[in-house]
Write an enzyme that holds these catalytic residues in place. Structure first.
Site, PDB file in Angstrom:
ATOM      1  N   ASN B 129       7.225  31.959   0.884  1.00 20.82           N
ATOM      2  CA  ASN B 129       8.460  31.956   0.531  1.00 20.82           C
ATOM      3  C   ASN B 129       9.431  31.344   1.455  1.00 20.82           C
ATOM      4  O   ASN B 129      10.703  31.591   1.267  1.00 20.82           O
ATOM      5  CB  ASN B 129       8.998  33.320  -0.307  1.00 20.82           C
ATOM      6  CG  ASN B 129       8.014  33.684  -1.377  1.00 20.82           C
ATOM      7  OD1 ASN B 129       7.887  32.823  -2.134  1.00 20.82           O
ATOM      8  ND2 ASN B 129       7.431  35.255  -1.162  1.00 20.82           N
ATOM      9  N   GLU B 364       6.536  19.011   8.698  1.00 20.99           N
ATOM     10  CA  GLU B 364       7.659  19.419   9.790  1.00 20.99           C
ATOM     11  C   GLU B 364       9.077  18.835   9.344  1.00 20.99           C
ATOM     12  O   GLU B 364       9.876  18.218  10.006  1.00 20.99           O
ATOM     13  CB  GLU B 364       7.212  18.435  10.824  1.00 20.99           C
ATOM     14  CG  GLU B 364       5.923  19.149  11.586  1.00 20.99           C
ATOM     15  CD  GLU B 364       5.640  18.544  12.930  1.00 20.99           C
ATOM     16  OE1 GLU B 364       6.649  18.429  14.034  1.00 20.99           O
ATOM     17  OE2 GLU B 364       4.588  18.334  13.053  1.00 20.99           O
TER      18      GLU B 364
HETATM   19  C1  LIG Z   1      -0.922  19.469   5.341  1.00 20.15           C
HETATM   20  C2  LIG Z   1       0.256  20.340   5.765  1.00 20.15           C
HETATM   21  C3  LIG Z   1      -0.124  20.739   7.107  1.00 20.15           C
HETATM   22  C4  LIG Z   1       1.138  21.674   7.474  1.00 20.15           C
HETATM   23  N1  LIG Z   1       1.227  22.396   8.877  1.00 20.15           N
HETATM   24  C5  LIG Z   1       2.152  23.241   9.180  1.00 20.15           C
HETATM   25  C6  LIG Z   1       2.152  23.835  10.440  1.00 20.15           C
HETATM   26  O1  LIG Z   1       1.326  23.608  11.038  1.00 20.15           O
HETATM   27  N2  LIG Z   1       2.887  24.735  10.629  1.00 20.15           N
HETATM   28  C7  LIG Z   1       3.865  25.256   9.818  1.00 20.15           C
HETATM   29  O2  LIG Z   1       4.741  26.104  10.216  1.00 20.15           O
HETATM   30  N3  LIG Z   1       3.924  24.593   8.520  1.00 20.15           N
HETATM   31  C8  LIG Z   1       3.042  23.739   8.288  1.00 20.15           C
HETATM   32  N4  LIG Z   1       3.238  23.091   7.133  1.00 20.15           N
HETATM   33  C9  LIG Z   1       4.139  23.403   6.001  1.00 20.15           C
HETATM   34  C10 LIG Z   1       5.439  22.450   5.868  1.00 20.15           C
HETATM   35  O3  LIG Z   1       5.979  22.224   6.934  1.00 20.15           O
HETATM   36  C11 LIG Z   1       6.209  22.930   4.657  1.00 20.15           C
HETATM   37  O4  LIG Z   1       5.449  22.601   3.493  1.00 20.15           O
HETATM   38  C12 LIG Z   1       7.366  22.198   4.576  1.00 20.15           C
HETATM   39  O5  LIG Z   1       8.275  22.491   5.370  1.00 20.15           O
HETATM   40  C13 LIG Z   1       7.952  22.262   3.237  1.00 20.15           C
HETATM   41  O6  LIG Z   1       8.056  23.707   2.704  1.00 20.15           O
HETATM   42  P1  LIG Z   1       7.407  24.142   1.285  1.00 20.15           P
HETATM   43  O7  LIG Z   1       6.220  23.743   1.422  1.00 20.15           O
HETATM   44  O8  LIG Z   1       7.685  25.379   1.184  1.00 20.15           O
HETATM   45  O9  LIG Z   1       8.374  23.404   0.381  1.00 20.15           O
HETATM   46  P2  LIG Z   1       9.828  23.714  -0.145  1.00 20.15           P
HETATM   47  O10 LIG Z   1      10.677  24.143   1.132  1.00 20.15           O
HETATM   48  O11 LIG Z   1       9.638  25.006  -1.442  1.00 20.15           O
HETATM   49  O12 LIG Z   1      10.425  22.537  -0.781  1.00 20.15           O
HETATM   50  C14 LIG Z   1      10.248  22.041  -2.025  1.00 20.15           C
HETATM   51  C15 LIG Z   1      11.051  20.820  -2.545  1.00 20.15           C
HETATM   52  O13 LIG Z   1      12.604  21.099  -2.177  1.00 20.15           O
HETATM   53  C16 LIG Z   1      13.217  20.421  -1.338  1.00 20.15           C
HETATM   54  N5  LIG Z   1      14.194  21.014  -0.852  1.00 20.15           N
HETATM   55  C17 LIG Z   1      14.179  22.312  -0.177  1.00 20.15           C
HETATM   56  N6  LIG Z   1      15.296  22.823   0.376  1.00 20.15           N
HETATM   57  C18 LIG Z   1      16.220  21.939   0.021  1.00 20.15           C
HETATM   58  C19 LIG Z   1      17.520  21.517   0.423  1.00 20.15           C
HETATM   59  N7  LIG Z   1      18.180  22.672   0.808  1.00 20.15           N
HETATM   60  N8  LIG Z   1      18.134  20.630  -0.245  1.00 20.15           N
HETATM   61  C20 LIG Z   1      17.392  19.737  -0.840  1.00 20.15           C
HETATM   62  N9  LIG Z   1      16.043  19.640  -1.084  1.00 20.15           N
HETATM   63  C21 LIG Z   1      15.590  20.799  -0.634  1.00 20.15           C
HETATM   64  C22 LIG Z   1      12.160  19.945  -0.537  1.00 20.15           C
HETATM   65  O14 LIG Z   1      12.454  18.649   0.180  1.00 20.15           O
HETATM   66  C23 LIG Z   1      10.869  19.771  -1.300  1.00 20.15           C
HETATM   67  O15 LIG Z   1      11.351  18.433  -2.050  1.00 20.15           O
HETATM   68  C24 LIG Z   1       2.161  21.966   6.599  1.00 20.15           C
HETATM   69  C25 LIG Z   1       2.233  21.691   5.318  1.00 20.15           C
HETATM   70  C26 LIG Z   1       1.257  20.715   4.801  1.00 20.15           C
HETATM   71  C27 LIG Z   1       1.003  20.301   3.650  1.00 20.15           C
END
Ligand SMILES: Cc1cc2nc3c(=O)[nH]c(=O)nc-3n(C[C@H](O)[C@H](O)[C@H](O)COP(=O)(O)OP(=O)(O)OC[C@H]3O[C@@H](n4cnc5c(N)ncnc54)[C@H](O)[C@@H]3O)c2cc1C
Ligand SMILES: Cc1cc2nc3c(=O)[nH]c(=O)nc-3n(C[C@H](O)[C@H](O)[C@H](O)COP(=O)(O)OP(=O)(O)OC[C@H]3O[C@@H](n4cnc5c(N)ncnc54)[C@H](O)[C@@H]3O)c2cc1C
Lengths: 257, 380
Positions: B129, B364
């Site tokens: 979350n 990232e």
């Molecule tokens: C293959 C892979 C490797 C990863 N490796 C790591 C890792 O090593 N360490 C780690 O900590 N994380 C890692 N991640 C996590 C990654 O950093 C997150 O998936 C990313 O930051 C997006 O977060 P979320 O998936 O929760 O999407 P959400 O934050 O739920 O976003 C969903 C959508 O909403 C948009 N959004 C959210 N907030 C806003 C806003 N304020 N304004 C406009 N649009 C918004 C986003 O741009 C996106 O389009 C990894 C992810 C993947 C898929």
């Protein structure tokens, strides 16, 4: 042991090469260590690690050759010498190279000199043997194994796919063939350390040579690329007819029969 | 101004390129298809000092700079996005925070094996979350005597299943305004209560390990806290700024590979009696790809240069990451288009480029978050 490696910068024949006015264009060509010289560097490092001593890589080239020398230092060679002929010589051939190296080795006590079997650009295979002749030491070309025990040197030499086993003694000059070893990648710490290793730059003047002493014995008339390979042709019809057609084509079209 | 790479940078680029082409490239299709993390390749990267590029020798690193590191990511990324992502994450996220913020003792103990390439590190920020909104971190770390007790859940963490150390973010208290204080803590993966599973079936970067971490009553000594306890949030923002340069470099690698594959194919493929590269519509695609690759690369190099020269680079890193990752997706998509039906097949590799590139617009910091970062820098 005093180990020397003769190393040449060549263009990468696997990359695209452009020729204009009978010259290979330097711009855009990728330059590398002659691949056979990489075997020589690798072998020199291994022999040093086994028997102690020092590896010096020597090249005749221009300012840009420093990059290939630094790469050899990064692989693990100890010292490098660049004999820069950029300002003194218009052209050179194998005679020029061997003559300059002869002057360079005059006051050195080399136990082992390693060179590549050929340089992939001109592929003469002459520099090593000529230098050994001039220095009056034995040489063995296209080696695939090198064992040194005291003064005794045991070598395996590739002779068109067969192996010849040779015993000789130090000092010796060898030229290296594919199969001798697997050249290492220069490691990152190696690359960083190479910056601090000694690289001496000489001109032919420093070797008491003038241009006339090393004037090439050959003249390059022209340089051109091989004709582009054309699409092959698949013959059709009965086997007998195909054979007849093939023979006729070999006779009349490509004129090899 | 000088746009030339130094001799060391050129040598590093060439060495990594040779390694990537000889060792990684032949396995790229298999790594993607089997979704298997190529641990043996990481052993070799470690032996060659590639995992330690931007760290000093005293901590087992190679003593290179950010630019050299970006060149290495580009070269690895241009043959295999999975290996490229895991490499970038290991260096930028797993090891760098310890180098930036660690005490001497932490660097000796935890950074050295990572920089020497003897182990991998992971960075656990994202939670189910709390993704873009990292401030919403729910994981907690309570100080009890000389130990932190950590509870929580992390998701999508790169390399975690193969890592020796995790850096996890957790709420350690509240400030005077009542806002959560988020800190970063080093957690060895063999600590009791750490459970790591990687069951994700991913669209791309399939050979990069991505794992879920459950932290249940995990106890670590209090000296495992990384950096300033009050500034954990600022610290990981800085870490992500650096990481963005490497994700951008990975984008440049994938885009460059897309361009090369498309250009070669277009010259060879004949339709309507001529090479399709004679058609202006194909030429324009290739021209756009080449231009965007070069612009992305320039931005990556500039951001890296700023960082190496201790100048602010946050905005430039966001420009680079945003533009290069979107360039990679566009270039890969066009490379498929230029390959026609063949491009849709795994064997031709360009379809993989698109699947891999898509991650770069998410990890990232999503593209939206990059735009937010830039807008904030503009003073909005
Ligand atoms: C293959 C892979 C490797 C990863 N490796 C790591 C890792 O090593 N360490 C780690 O900590 N994380 C890692 N991640 C996590 C990654 O950093 C997150 O998936 C990313 O930051 C997006 O977060 P979320 O998936 O929760 O999407 P959400 O934050 O739920 O976003 C969903 C959508 O909403 C948009 N959004 C959210 N907030 C806003 C806003 N304020 N304004 C406009 N649009 C918004 C986003 O741009 C996106 O389009 C990894 C992810 C993947 C898929
Ligand atoms: C999953 C799948 C299912 C398929 N199913 C069927 C099927 O059931 N039956 C069937 O017959 N075929 C089928 N196809 C083949 C499909 O129709 C062809 O792939 C498609 O027509 C493109 O041809 P090509 O792949 O040879 O690409 P090419 O024709 O070689 O095109 C390569 C690129 O060059 C461009 N190009 C070509 N000519 C020009 C021009 N004159 N000007 C500008 N650009 C040009 C194309 O737009 C494309 O970008 C299928 C393909 C796939 C991938």
């Amino acid at each position: 042991m005093n180990i020397y490696v003769l190393l040449k910068k060549t263009f990468d024949t696997e990359e695209k090469i452009n020729v204009s006015h009978g010259q290979i264009e330097d711009d855009g060509a990728e330059f590398i260590i002659n691949p056979y010289d990489e075997y020589a560097v690798e072998e020199a490092i291994n022999q040093r690690d086994e028997h102690g001593g020092e590896v010096t890589v020597v090249t005749i080239g221009d300012e840009d050759s420093e990059k290939q020398l630094r790469t050899a230092l990064a692989m693990g060679a100890d010292k490098a010498v660049l004999i820069n002929t950029e300002d003194d010589l218009e052209s050179g051939d194998q005679y020029t190279t061997a003559k300059i190296l002869e002057a360079f080795f005059e006051d050195k006590e080399a136990d082992l000199i390693l060179a590549g079997n050929v340089a992939i650009d001109e592929a003469s295979g002459q520099v090593g043997p000529r230098l050994a002749e001039a220095l009056g030491i034995p040489y063995v070309t296209t080696i695939t194994s090198l064992k040194i025990d005291g003064e005794v040197v045991n070598i395996e030499k590739d002779v068109e796919g067969d192996v010849e086993i040779i015993e000789t003694s130090l000092p010796v000059l060898v030229t290296c063939q594919q199969g001798l070893n697997e050249p290492r990648y220069p490691s990152l710490p190696g690359i960083m350390k190479a910056k601090k290793k000694p690289l001496e730059e000489l001109e032919i003047d420093d070797l008491d040579l003038d241009e006339d002493d090393v004037e090439p014995k050959t003249k390059t008339i022209d340089i051109f690329l091989p004709p582009e390979k054309e699409a092959g042709r698949v013959l059709e019809g009965e086997l007998n007819e195909q054979v007849v057609e093939l023979v006729s084509l070999l006779k009349n079209e490509s004129k090899v029969l | 101004m000088n746009f030339e790479l130094s001799k060391e940078q050129l040598m590093i680029k060439k060495m990594v390129k040779d390694f990537a082409e000889n060792v990684i490239q032949p396995r790229a299709i298999e790594i993607d298809k089997e979704a298997k993390f190529p641990i043996d390749i990481f052993d070799q990267l470690g032996e060659l000092g590639i995992l330690g590029i931007p760290f000093p020798e005293e901590y087992g690193g190679s003593g290179g700079d950010t630019l050299s590191y970006a060149l290495a990511v580009e070269e690895i990324g241009s043959v295999c996005g999975s290996t490229g992502l895991s490499y970038a994450a290991a260096v930028s996220l797993g090891a760098s925070p310890i180098y930036y913020f660690g005490t001497e003792k932490q660097k000796k103990a935890f950074l050295t094996p990572l920089a020497q390439g003897k182990a991998l590190g992971s960075f656990g920020l994202t939670e189910p979350n709390a993704g873009s909104d990292a401030g919403g971190t729910k994981t907690t770390a309570k100080l009890e005597g000389d130990e932190y007790i950590i509870n929580g859940e992390k998701c999508f963490i790169t390399n975690a299943s193969f890592a020796k150390t995790l850096i996890v973010t957790a709420v350690t208290g509240k400030n005077e305004k009542g806002k959560n204080i988020i800190s970063a803590i080093i957690v060895p993966t063999d600590t009791k209560g750490v459970k790591i599973t990687s069951n994700y079936d991913k669209m791309g970067v399939r050979g990069s390990d991505t794992a879920e971490i459950v932290l249940d009553q995990v106890r670590v000594p209090k000296e495992n806290l990384l950096g300033d306890p009050e500034k954990g949030f600022k610290q990981f923002l800085y870490t992500l700024d650096g990481g963005r340069i490497s994700i951008a470099a990975l984008g440049v690698g994938i885009a460059q590979a897309s361009l090369e594959k498309a250009l070669n194919y277009a010259k060879e493929r004949k339709q309507f009696g001529q090479s399709i590269s004679n058609f202006q519509s194909i030429q324009f695609k290739l021209a756009d790809m080449a231009m965007e690759v070069e612009l992305s690369r320039n931005m990556v190099h500039k951001a890296a240069w700023l960082k190496d020269n201790d100048k602010p680079f946050s905005k430039e890193a966001a420009y680079a990451k945003l533009f290069a990752s979107e360039t990679a997706s566009r270039a890969a998509n066009q490379a498929i288009q230029i390959h026609g039906g063949y491009g849709y097949m795994r064997e031709y590799e360009v379809e993989r480029y698109l699947r891999d590139a898509k991650l770069l617009e998410i990890g990232e910091g999503t593209s939206e978050i990059q735009r937010l970062v830039i807008a904030r820098q503009l003073g909005c």
